[in-house]
Design a protein around this motif. Structure first.
Motif, PDB file in Angstrom:
ATOM      1  N   ASN A   1       5.284 -50.359  83.041  1.00  0.00           N
ATOM      2  CA  ASN A   1       4.942 -49.143  83.782  1.00  0.00           C
ATOM      3  C   ASN A   1       5.563 -47.881  83.178  1.00  0.00           C
ATOM      4  O   ASN A   1       5.243 -46.771  83.572  1.00  0.00           O
ATOM      5  CB  ASN A   1       5.380 -49.315  85.247  1.00  0.00           C
ATOM      6  CG  ASN A   1       4.831 -48.200  86.114  1.00  0.00           C
ATOM      7  OD1 ASN A   1       3.682 -47.797  85.953  1.00  0.00           O
ATOM      8  ND2 ASN A   1       5.653 -47.683  87.009  1.00  0.00           N
ATOM      9  N   ALA A   2       6.477 -48.053  82.194  1.00  0.00           N
ATOM     10  CA  ALA A   2       7.106 -46.878  81.577  1.00  0.00           C
ATOM     11  C   ALA A   2       6.139 -46.298  80.549  1.00  0.00           C
ATOM     12  O   ALA A   2       5.703 -46.993  79.639  1.00  0.00           O
ATOM     13  CB  ALA A   2       8.415 -47.284  80.914  1.00  0.00           C
ATOM     14  N   SER A   3       5.797 -45.003  80.712  1.00  0.00           N
ATOM     15  CA  SER A   3       4.765 -44.434  79.837  1.00  0.00           C
ATOM     16  C   SER A   3       5.269 -43.249  79.010  1.00  0.00           C
ATOM     17  O   SER A   3       4.528 -42.691  78.229  1.00  0.00           O
ATOM     18  CB  SER A   3       3.593 -43.959  80.683  1.00  0.00           C
ATOM     19  OG  SER A   3       4.039 -42.887  81.492  1.00  0.00           O
ATOM     20  N   LEU A   4       6.548 -42.858  79.218  1.00  0.00           N
ATOM     21  CA  LEU A   4       7.032 -41.697  78.466  1.00  0.00           C
ATOM     22  C   LEU A   4       8.440 -41.965  77.947  1.00  0.00           C
ATOM     23  O   LEU A   4       9.319 -42.386  78.697  1.00  0.00           O
ATOM     24  CB  LEU A   4       7.031 -40.449  79.369  1.00  0.00           C
ATOM     25  CG  LEU A   4       7.680 -39.167  78.800  1.00  0.00           C
ATOM     26  CD1 LEU A   4       7.020 -38.717  77.517  1.00  0.00           C
ATOM     27  CD2 LEU A   4       7.614 -38.025  79.822  1.00  0.00           C
ATOM     28  N   MET A   5       8.624 -41.749  76.655  1.00  0.00           N
ATOM     29  CA  MET A   5       9.934 -41.895  76.024  1.00  0.00           C
ATOM     30  C   MET A   5      10.338 -40.525  75.494  1.00  0.00           C
ATOM     31  O   MET A   5       9.638 -39.952  74.652  1.00  0.00           O
ATOM     32  CB  MET A   5       9.824 -42.907  74.869  1.00  0.00           C
ATOM     33  CG  MET A   5      10.994 -42.924  73.898  1.00  0.00           C
ATOM     34  SD  MET A   5      12.570 -43.474  74.580  1.00  0.00           S
ATOM     35  CE  MET A   5      12.258 -45.197  74.910  1.00  0.00           C
ATOM     36  N   VAL A   6      11.445 -39.982  76.014  1.00  0.00           N
ATOM     37  CA  VAL A   6      11.949 -38.702  75.502  1.00  0.00           C
ATOM     38  C   VAL A   6      13.202 -39.022  74.682  1.00  0.00           C
ATOM     39  O   VAL A   6      14.109 -39.695  75.174  1.00  0.00           O
ATOM     40  CB  VAL A   6      12.318 -37.744  76.658  1.00  0.00           C
ATOM     41  CG1 VAL A   6      12.895 -36.444  76.101  1.00  0.00           C
ATOM     42  CG2 VAL A   6      11.105 -37.483  77.532  1.00  0.00           C
ATOM     43  N   ILE A   7      13.247 -38.575  73.429  1.00  0.00           N
ATOM     44  CA  ILE A   7      14.419 -38.839  72.592  1.00  0.00           C
ATOM     45  C   ILE A   7      15.134 -37.515  72.327  1.00  0.00           C
ATOM     46  O   ILE A   7      14.592 -36.629  71.681  1.00  0.00           O
ATOM     47  CB  ILE A   7      14.016 -39.529  71.274  1.00  0.00           C
ATOM     48  CG1 ILE A   7      13.254 -40.826  71.599  1.00  0.00           C
ATOM     49  CG2 ILE A   7      15.246 -39.809  70.411  1.00  0.00           C
ATOM     50  CD1 ILE A   7      12.704 -41.563  70.389  1.00  0.00           C
ATOM     51  N   GLU A   8      16.328 -37.373  72.896  1.00  0.00           N
ATOM     52  CA  GLU A   8      17.116 -36.144  72.733  1.00  0.00           C
ATOM     53  C   GLU A   8      17.803 -36.139  71.367  1.00  0.00           C
ATOM     54  O   GLU A   8      18.193 -37.193  70.867  1.00  0.00           O
ATOM     55  CB  GLU A   8      18.191 -36.059  73.827  1.00  0.00           C
ATOM     56  CG  GLU A   8      17.635 -35.925  75.239  1.00  0.00           C
ATOM     57  CD  GLU A   8      17.108 -34.526  75.559  1.00  0.00           C
ATOM     58  OE1 GLU A   8      17.335 -33.593  74.745  1.00  0.00           O
ATOM     59  OE2 GLU A   8      16.477 -34.376  76.615  1.00  0.00           O
ATOM     60  N   SER A   9      17.991 -34.949  70.783  1.00  0.00           N
ATOM     61  CA  SER A   9      18.616 -34.815  69.444  1.00  0.00           C
ATOM     62  C   SER A   9      18.010 -35.815  68.470  1.00  0.00           C
ATOM     63  O   SER A   9      18.718 -36.551  67.784  1.00  0.00           O
ATOM     64  CB  SER A   9      20.135 -35.052  69.507  1.00  0.00           C
ATOM     65  OG  SER A   9      20.704 -34.241  70.488  1.00  0.00           O
ATOM     66  N   ALA A  10      16.682 -35.850  68.438  1.00  0.00           N
ATOM     67  CA  ALA A  10      15.976 -36.868  67.640  1.00  0.00           C
ATOM     68  C   ALA A  10      16.335 -36.777  66.164  1.00  0.00           C
ATOM     69  O   ALA A  10      16.226 -37.756  65.429  1.00  0.00           O
ATOM     70  CB  ALA A  10      14.466 -36.725  67.833  1.00  0.00           C
ATOM     71  N   GLU A  11      16.798 -35.584  65.721  1.00  0.00           N
ATOM     72  CA  GLU A  11      17.119 -35.450  64.292  1.00  0.00           C
ATOM     73  C   GLU A  11      18.324 -36.312  63.905  1.00  0.00           C
ATOM     74  O   GLU A  11      18.582 -36.526  62.724  1.00  0.00           O
ATOM     75  CB  GLU A  11      17.361 -33.976  63.916  1.00  0.00           C
ATOM     76  CG  GLU A  11      18.638 -33.356  64.461  1.00  0.00           C
ATOM     77  CD  GLU A  11      18.489 -32.757  65.872  1.00  0.00           C
ATOM     78  OE1 GLU A  11      19.290 -31.869  66.215  1.00  0.00           O
ATOM     79  OE2 GLU A  11      17.574 -33.173  66.626  1.00  0.00           O
TER      80      GLU A  11
ATOM     81  N   CYS B   1       5.517 -40.203  73.462  1.00  0.00           N
ATOM     82  CA  CYS B   1       6.894 -40.140  72.992  1.00  0.00           C
ATOM     83  C   CYS B   1       7.145 -38.686  72.597  1.00  0.00           C
ATOM     84  O   CYS B   1       6.343 -38.100  71.863  1.00  0.00           O
ATOM     85  CB  CYS B   1       7.078 -41.064  71.794  1.00  0.00           C
ATOM     86  SG  CYS B   1       8.698 -40.889  71.035  1.00  0.00           S
ATOM     87  N   ILE B   2       8.221 -38.102  73.112  1.00  0.00           N
ATOM     88  CA  ILE B   2       8.519 -36.710  72.764  1.00  0.00           C
ATOM     89  C   ILE B   2       9.881 -36.640  72.075  1.00  0.00           C
ATOM     90  O   ILE B   2      10.884 -37.144  72.586  1.00  0.00           O
ATOM     91  CB  ILE B   2       8.464 -35.809  74.021  1.00  0.00           C
ATOM     92  CG1 ILE B   2       7.001 -35.752  74.479  1.00  0.00           C
ATOM     93  CG2 ILE B   2       8.997 -34.406  73.703  1.00  0.00           C
ATOM     94  CD1 ILE B   2       6.749 -34.980  75.722  1.00  0.00           C
TER      95      ILE B   2
END
Length: 700
Positions: free
Chosen positions: A560-570, A593-594
């Motif tokens: 059911n999880a549809s969004l992955m946000v990755i902070e400080s992706a760099e 995915c953001i």
């Protein structure tokens, strides 16, 4: 073999002696003439051509010019002195500059005599200068041997202080003069002719003292090809030997359980890739030889079904199967997935991990020994001596790079003949690396996603789009979906990262308040029990947002999880970003995915973000990752360093590697035991290498 002059200890070479020999051994591992010979230059300085001063518009290059010094002066600026000489040829003039030691230099310079000046050109307001040039009288230069391409050799701080590059060049000159008649070609004449390879003697002379660029490239190609060819030979022979020596149980019977499952209980149709891989496994397990196969498949490509159907082949032939995973969470997930598939077939599937209670363990050990258990799933606990199977026929190892060789070999001993081995990984390894690291495994790849899966849409946001992101999260939650927000946690900056995570969590809790929203958090300072409770709450849909550090385990499945946000992706590597993205997109809904980053990105970071936004293919991503990071870093700490290469580079020389492998396969197909006359030299060289190299330490 031992009277080979190339095996002479390095201290006997003119210009080396005991003290220098000691340094060469300690710093670069050079013990013999042949070790020194294969210390190849990192780069070359081109002394084969002269530039005239009016050609110097190609700034930033190292060049050499012939001219005369017409004028010398000392210039003082901001209390710092420098020596400036005017250097002229027929086409113009430049300045030669020294910042140090110029009292001595000033005394030694002669005016109006031809010099060769060599160095790096800088251009300031269209006037050219060269700082601290190598200066040599033209008359001396014409007598010296170093007038073509000059090699710059690898060195270390300690070494450079005692042995200069010039000294290494001198040693190489002595060495080549002394030994060049002993360089033998080991490759068959036909092969060298077909590939247009430079002969070995020429190659070794031209790698150290190339007469020009073309000779250098030819020498490099010859030596790279030779190095990769022999590594592939060793791997392929090992594979052939394994197939000849290591007997296995032939599972000739495709029986009731397999067919019943295939015809009546498949939860969805198999993809073409899954069918192809099952066919390869069926073929391997039908032989009287132990299977040793690597199954690569991206996150969510359906490896579990393939693993289960392989277990059914073992069970139909009267054997047991086991699946080993690196962590309890993963083992438990395999157990849940496989039990579900096994239910309609009435099979006995059990789970054994570190936290299995002693009373349960006792029963389990007994049932396993009596053959009542068909499939045992678990962690390292399976390797223990107390775990005795009645008849283990197949061992499946998940994410095998997390297990040591000794651990894996324990599974081999769980039956009189070793069980068939299937190794699974969701970490796509670029083809070239797989060929080198796992050359003794046969590789199967699941390269298509199951039908009905929509590709994940990936976007890259800078910090200024934070509000838009919050709005998007609210929109997804309103549809009943769930969201991961992941923060980096890297050992070096752990306390800083922890602070960022907690601040992030507080901010999110403020912006997504109870009772409308419910936020979970998982991080490294929680106990396994606390983590488990939070993961369960999220998996059961009791919380909408999971804030976590990178420790969310590989393979955690929340459809059911549809969004992955990755902070400080760099701050993440490509393969990490790809693994994290794979946590979503497991249901039928469109997933996103953001990647959030700061505004200032290095060039590599930009390439990583673009690659993620453009591709969902783990293999494409791993190829880019390999180019950015090099092979040594891809395999993590477990594969301590890749194969020790002298000249070839697994990234830049992929074509040569492919080529070398094809030639090695062609020779072994024709002559598996290298019995033909024209292959004797290859055989001898392989025997020498076998005594010397520790290649097998690097192989799975």
């Amino acid at each position: 073999m031992h009277n080979n002059p190339l095996d002479t200890p390095i201290e006997y070479l003119k210009g080396v002696g005991p003290a220098r020999a000691d340094l060469l051994k300690k710093e670069l591992g050079i013990f013999t003439y042949s070790d020194l010979l294969s210390l190849y230059p990192n780069r070359y300085i081109d002394r084969s051509r002269f530039y005239s001063i009016n050609e110097l518009s190609q700034v930033n290059a190292e060049v050499q010019i012939v001219g005369k010094i017409t004028h010398i002066k000392v210039v003082e600026q901001n209390k710092r002195k420098r020596l400036v000489a005017t250097f002229k040829d027929d086409t113009g003039q430049i300045e030669l500059i020294w910042f140090q030691g110029f009292k001595w230099i000033q005394e030694s310079l002669e005016l109006n005599v031809p010099y060769v000046a060599y160095g790096k050109i800088t251009n300031y307001n269209f006037s050219y200068s060269m700082a601290h040039p190598d200066l040599e009288l033209l008359s001396d230069f014409q007598k010296s041997s170093a007038t073509g391409m000059i090699g710059v050799y690898p060195s270390t701080e300690k070494l450079a202080a005692r042995i200069s590059n010039k000294a290494v060049i001198k040693m190489m000159e002595h060495l080549l003069n002394k030994t060049h008649t002993y360089f033998k070609d080991t490759l068959p004449f036909e092969l060298s002719r077909k590939l247009g390879l430079m002969p070995m003697e020429q190659a070794l002379i031209n790698i150290h003292f190339p007469k020009d660029m073309e000779a250098m490239y030819k020498a490099q190609f010859r030596l790279k090809f030779e190095e990769l060819f022999y590594i592939q030979m060793q791997l392929l022979i090992k594979n052939i030997a394994r197939k000849g020596k290591i007997k296995g149980y032939p599972f000739s019977n495709v029986g009731d359980k397999f067919l019943d499952f295939f015809h009546h209980h498949l939860p969805f149709g198999l993809t073409g890739a899954q069918k192809r891989v099952i066919k390869e496994i069926r073929h391997d397990m039908g032989q009287e030889v132990q299977m040793n196969r690597l199954l690569q498949g991206d996150v969510g490509s359906g490896k579990t079904i393939v693993a289960f159907m392989s277990c059914l082949l073992a069970i139909d032939n009267g054997f047991q199967a086991c699946i080993v995973a690196p962590t309890e969470i993963l083992a438990t997930q395999h157990f849940e997935g496989i039990s579900e598939l096994a239910k309609p077939l009435g099979l006995n599937v059990q789970l054994l991990t570190g936290s299995t209670k002693a009373s349960v363990r006792k029963v389990l050990h007994q049932e396993l020994h009596d053959g009542q258990i068909n499939i045992l799933i678990g962690t390292h606990a399976l390797f223990e001596d107390k775990v005795i199977f009645k008849n283990l026929g197949l061992a499946i190892i998940d994410e095998q790079h997390r297990f040591g060789v000794e651990q894996r070999s324990k599974l081999w001993l769980k039956n009189t003949l070793p069980p068939h081995i299937l190794v699974m990984t969701a970490t796509p390894i670029p083809r070239t690396l797989a060929m080198t690291l796992y050359g003794d495994l046969d590789v199967s790849v699941i390269d298509e996603l199951p039908p009905g899966r929509k590709p994940i849409q990936t976007s890259h946001y800078f910090e200024n789009k934070r509000l838009a992101l919050w709005a998007f999260i609210k929109q997804e939650i309103a549809k009943g979906r769930q969201v991961y927000i992941v923060y980096p946690l890297i050992e070096e900056s752990e306390s800083m990262d922890y602070k960022n995570l907690m601040q992030g969590y507080e901010g999110i809790s403020r912006d997504f308040p109870l009772p409308q929203y419910n936020v979970s958090i998982v991080h490294g300072q929680m106990t396994p029990g606390e983590k488990d409770i939070e993961m369960q709450r999220f998996a059961q849909g009791k919380t909408n947002i999971m804030v976590a550090t990178t420790v969310i385990e590989v393979g955690v499945n929340v459809p059911n999880a549809s969004l992955m946000v990755i902070e400080s992706a760099e701050r993440f590597g490509l393969s990490q970003l790809h693994q994290l993205r794979g946590r979503v997109g497991r249901g039928a809904e469109q997933s996103y995915c953001i990647l959030m980053t700061g505004d200032k990105l290095s060039n590599d970071s930009k390439i990583r973000m673009q690659t993620m936004c453009q591709s969902n293919d783990g293999f494409v991503i791993s190829e880019v990752d390999l180019k950015l990071r090099g092979p040594g870093n891809l395999m993590g700490k477990q594969q301590s360093g890749t194969i020790p290469l002298r000249i070839a580079d697994l990234v830049k020389d992929q074509d040569i590697l492919q080529y070398a492998r094809e030639q090695a396969i062609a020779i072994l197909t024709l002559d598996p035991s290298l019995a033909l006359v024209e292959h004797q030299k290859i055989k001898e060289k392989l025997q020498r290498l076998d005594n010397k190299t520790t290649l097998w330490n690097y192989i799975s």
